[in-house]
Design a protein around this motif. Structure first.
Motif, PDB file in Angstrom:
ATOM      1  N   SER A  10     -31.699-132.462   7.409  1.00 58.68           N
ATOM      2  CA  SER A  10     -31.466-131.364   6.965  1.00 58.68           C
ATOM      3  C   SER A  10     -30.169-131.595   5.943  1.00 58.68           C
ATOM      4  CB  SER A  10     -31.264-130.333   8.202  1.00 58.68           C
ATOM      5  OG  SER A  10     -30.086-130.632   8.988  1.00 58.68           O
ATOM      6  N   LEU A  11     -29.340-132.282   6.233  1.00 58.68           N
ATOM      7  CA  LEU A  11     -28.116-132.487   5.334  1.00 58.68           C
ATOM      8  C   LEU A  11     -28.429-132.950   4.276  1.00 58.68           C
ATOM      9  CD1 LEU A  11     -25.849-133.990   8.120  1.00 58.68           C
ATOM     10  CD2 LEU A  11     -25.233-132.105   6.769  1.00 58.68           C
ATOM     11  N   ARG A  12     -29.485-133.767   4.046  1.00 60.87           N
ATOM     12  CA  ARG A  12     -30.124-134.185   2.672  1.00 60.87           C
ATOM     13  C   ARG A  12     -30.566-133.212   2.061  1.00 60.87           C
ATOM     14  NH1 ARG A  12     -32.494-139.493   5.092  1.00 60.87           N
ATOM     15  NH2 ARG A  12     -31.045-140.864   5.394  1.00 60.87           N
ATOM     16  N   GLU A  13     -31.289-132.120   2.638  1.00 58.73           N
ATOM     17  CA  GLU A  13     -32.177-131.278   2.136  1.00 58.73           C
ATOM     18  C   GLU A  13     -31.275-130.034   1.612  1.00 58.73           C
ATOM     19  OE1 GLU A  13     -35.358-130.259   4.658  1.00 58.73           O
ATOM     20  OE2 GLU A  13     -35.620-128.242   3.885  1.00 58.73           O
ATOM     21  N   THR A  14     -30.203-129.601   2.531  1.00 57.50           N
ATOM     22  CA  THR A  14     -29.676-128.305   2.205  1.00 57.50           C
ATOM     23  C   THR A  14     -28.800-128.279   0.883  1.00 57.50           C
ATOM     24  OG1 THR A  14     -27.630-126.994   3.264  1.00 57.50           O
ATOM     25  CG2 THR A  14     -27.257-129.224   3.406  1.00 57.50           C
ATOM     26  N   ALA A  15     -28.863-126.975   0.346  1.00 56.84           N
ATOM     27  CA  ALA A  15     -28.236-126.740  -0.790  1.00 56.84           C
ATOM     28  C   ALA A  15     -26.533-126.625  -0.678  1.00 56.84           C
ATOM     29  CB  ALA A  15     -28.665-125.500  -1.385  1.00 56.84           C
ATOM     30  N   ALA A  16     -26.006-126.679   0.446  1.00 55.03           N
ATOM     31  CA  ALA A  16     -24.667-126.521   1.168  1.00 55.03           C
ATOM     32  C   ALA A  16     -23.822-127.750   0.492  1.00 55.03           C
ATOM     33  CB  ALA A  16     -24.644-126.690   2.551  1.00 55.03           C
ATOM     34  N   ARG A  17     -22.746-127.529   0.083  1.00 62.82           N
ATOM     35  CA  ARG A  17     -21.639-128.470  -0.215  1.00 62.82           C
ATOM     36  C   ARG A  17     -21.155-129.309   0.997  1.00 62.82           C
ATOM     37  NH1 ARG A  17     -19.620-130.182  -4.769  1.00 62.82           N
ATOM     38  NH2 ARG A  17     -17.330-130.626  -5.273  1.00 62.82           N
ATOM     39  N   LYS A  18     -21.396-130.534   0.887  1.00 62.84           N
ATOM     40  CA  LYS A  18     -20.957-130.976   2.252  1.00 62.84           C
ATOM     41  C   LYS A  18     -19.720-132.022   1.849  1.00 62.84           C
ATOM     42  CE  LYS A  18     -24.806-131.696   1.081  1.00 62.84           C
ATOM     43  NZ  LYS A  18     -26.360-132.095   0.654  1.00 62.84           N
ATOM     44  N   VAL A  19     -18.755-131.697   2.806  1.00 57.73           N
ATOM     45  CA  VAL A  19     -17.448-132.156   2.677  1.00 57.73           C
ATOM     46  C   VAL A  19     -16.975-132.982   4.017  1.00 57.73           C
ATOM     47  CG1 VAL A  19     -14.974-131.832   1.992  1.00 57.73           C
ATOM     48  CG2 VAL A  19     -16.749-130.120   1.049  1.00 57.73           C
ATOM     49  N   ALA A  20     -16.662-134.052   3.838  1.00 55.27           N
ATOM     50  CA  ALA A  20     -16.067-135.025   5.098  1.00 55.27           C
ATOM     51  C   ALA A  20     -14.660-135.235   4.955  1.00 55.27           C
ATOM     52  CB  ALA A  20     -16.833-136.020   5.428  1.00 55.27           C
TER      53      ALA A  20
ATOM     54  N   ASP B  62     -25.169-141.219   1.977  1.00 58.25           N
ATOM     55  CA  ASP B  62     -26.578-141.011   1.633  1.00 58.25           C
ATOM     56  C   ASP B  62     -26.643-139.175   1.395  1.00 58.25           C
ATOM     57  OD1 ASP B  62     -26.280-141.237   4.329  1.00 58.25           O
ATOM     58  OD2 ASP B  62     -28.324-140.030   4.562  1.00 58.25           O
ATOM     59  N   PHE B  63     -25.728-138.383   1.948  1.00 57.37           N
ATOM     60  CA  PHE B  63     -25.883-137.076   1.851  1.00 57.37           C
ATOM     61  C   PHE B  63     -24.574-136.284   1.505  1.00 57.37           C
ATOM     62  CE2 PHE B  63     -24.707-137.818   6.149  1.00 57.37           C
ATOM     63  CZ  PHE B  63     -23.708-137.005   6.457  1.00 57.37           C
ATOM     64  N   LEU B  64     -23.538-137.114   1.430  1.00 59.63           N
ATOM     65  CA  LEU B  64     -22.272-136.358   1.276  1.00 59.63           C
ATOM     66  C   LEU B  64     -21.825-135.823  -0.191  1.00 59.63           C
ATOM     67  CD1 LEU B  64     -19.905-135.569   3.358  1.00 59.63           C
ATOM     68  CD2 LEU B  64     -18.795-137.658   2.519  1.00 59.63           C
ATOM     69  N   ASP B  65     -21.293-134.678  -0.498  1.00 56.91           N
ATOM     70  CA  ASP B  65     -20.838-134.562  -1.701  1.00 56.91           C
ATOM     71  C   ASP B  65     -19.516-135.059  -2.104  1.00 56.91           C
ATOM     72  OD1 ASP B  65     -23.298-133.268  -2.644  1.00 56.91           O
ATOM     73  OD2 ASP B  65     -22.408-131.702  -1.204  1.00 56.91           O
ATOM     74  N   VAL B  66     -18.479-134.462  -1.017  1.00 61.21           N
ATOM     75  CA  VAL B  66     -17.172-134.924  -0.948  1.00 61.21           C
ATOM     76  C   VAL B  66     -16.437-135.533  -0.229  1.00 61.21           C
ATOM     77  CG1 VAL B  66     -14.819-133.879  -1.574  1.00 61.21           C
ATOM     78  CG2 VAL B  66     -17.034-132.609  -2.449  1.00 61.21           C
ATOM     79  N   PHE B  67     -15.644-136.549  -0.330  1.00 61.67           N
ATOM     80  CA  PHE B  67     -14.953-137.307   0.901  1.00 61.67           C
ATOM     81  C   PHE B  67     -13.612-137.010   0.572  1.00 61.67           C
ATOM     82  CE2 PHE B  67     -13.944-141.020   3.658  1.00 61.67           C
ATOM     83  CZ  PHE B  67     -14.507-140.673   4.672  1.00 61.67           C
TER      84      PHE B  67
END
Ligand code: GDP
Ligand code: CA
Length: 305
Positions: free
Chosen positions: A211-221, A257-262
């Motif tokens: 679901s993290l790969r699929e979502t359009a959300a911006r993913k930040v860790a 594999d799924f993250l946008d911003v670190f």
């Protein structure tokens, strides 16, 4: 809507900063339950309780877990009866575990119980266990295979780590609302938590990583590793034991594999290029949370990233 993936102490401290900017109603926190353990016949959920107590403002922030000012009468008496004496559970903490166990026995799910406890403590944040199923994190050590809490608390994380077993992983599903929340959020935040036994456990629940790969959300860790060492806890031993480099880069690779911003610490600015080569955007900031202003400042960075 924002979804945050969380372990215990590191996550809870970060989330304290986040709710300075985000309406509680707009935040869902998906919490690791691999640390859940049965003690004295009770279902104890360490990370869910840490996040709940912290956001409710009642955590003992000297240690990061338990209720501030709690007494230990119940545990003291159990010790006199020769019961398990390595896990610290205060009297008020016992109350939460007693209620949780009672409701689970009556047929309620872990998510229903977590929702009740957090709402009774005045929270509007949605706190979701990663799964309602039976999932336990075990650590393979030179001394044998032990439950993560036993490794951490009883054995003080001294043993060399050979590996980690997520028992039940193939059998469980994400709790109702977890995948839905990830898919419908604008932003998903991976809190600065243990990348193996907290975030790693959440990601191992079938369907969550997808679901993290699929979502359009911006993913930040946010990196829990600063200058080659965790701020607190056994992350270095676990990463090392699993053959992962103990650095911001090592953690970034686990999520690449799924993250946008670190978000990495200013002390790790030299790692920026290497992490960008993984295909991630890198934000450099002060990530050591010392007090409410530094927690809030980090939250702001993550919201702007
Ligand atoms: P636990 O479940 O109580 O072990 O807590 P977590 O899963 O949240 O993991 C603890 C992690 O949080 C460790 O790897 C710490 O390095 C990290 N952490 C704790 N405080 C801070 C902080 O102030 N800044 C950052 N960047 N990481 C932190
Ligand atoms: Ca934990």
């Amino acid at each position: 809507m924002i979804t945050a993936l969380a372990g215990g102490v590191g996550a809870a401290r970060f989330l304290t900063g986040l709710i300075q900017f985000v309406e509680q109603e707009d935040l869902t926190v998906v919490v690791n339950t691999g640390d859940d353990v049965e003690l004295f016949g009770l279902h104890v959920s360490p990370d869910v309780d840490i996040v709940t107590y912290t956001l409710a403002g009642i955590v003992n922030d000297v240690v990061g877990w338990g209720v501030r000012g709690d007494s230990f009468g119940c545990l003291g008496m159990l010790k006199r009866f020769g019961e398990v004496d390595w896990f610290n559970l205060g009297d008020r903490d016992f109350a939460a575990s007693i209620l949780r166990t009672k409701l689970l026995r009556a047929g309620f799910s872990l998510s229903q119980v977590s929702a009740k406890i957090s709402s009774d403590l005045g929270l509007k944040v949605k706190i979701l266990p990663m799964t309602d199923g039976k999932f336990s994190t075990y650590v393979r050590t030179s001394e044998g295979v032990v439950h993560f809490e036993e490794y951490l608390v009883k054995r003080a994380a001294q043993d060399e780590v050979l590996g980690v077993n997520f028992v039940g992983m193939d059998m469980v599903r994400p709790a109702v609302g977890v995948v839905e929340s990830i898919l419908s959020s604008e932003r998903v935040i991976l809190c600065p938590s243990n990348p193996i036994v907290s975030i790693g456990a959440i990601l191992s629940v079938p369907g969550i990583r997808e679901s993290l790969r699929e979502t359009a959300a911006r993913k930040v860790a946010i990196s829990p590793i600063i200058a080659g060492a965790p701020v607190k806890g056994p992350a270095a031993k676990l990463l090392h034991g699993l053959g992962v480099e103990v650095s911001a880069f090592g953690v970034a690779k686990l999520y690449a594999d799924f993250l946008d911003v670190f978000v990495i610490d200013s002390l790790d600015v030299a790692e920026k290029g290497r992490i960008e080569q993984l295909g991630l955007q890198v934000v450099v900031a002060d990530t050591l949370m010392k007090d409410l202003p530094t927690k809030a400042a980090l939250a702001k960075v993550v919201l702007d990233a």
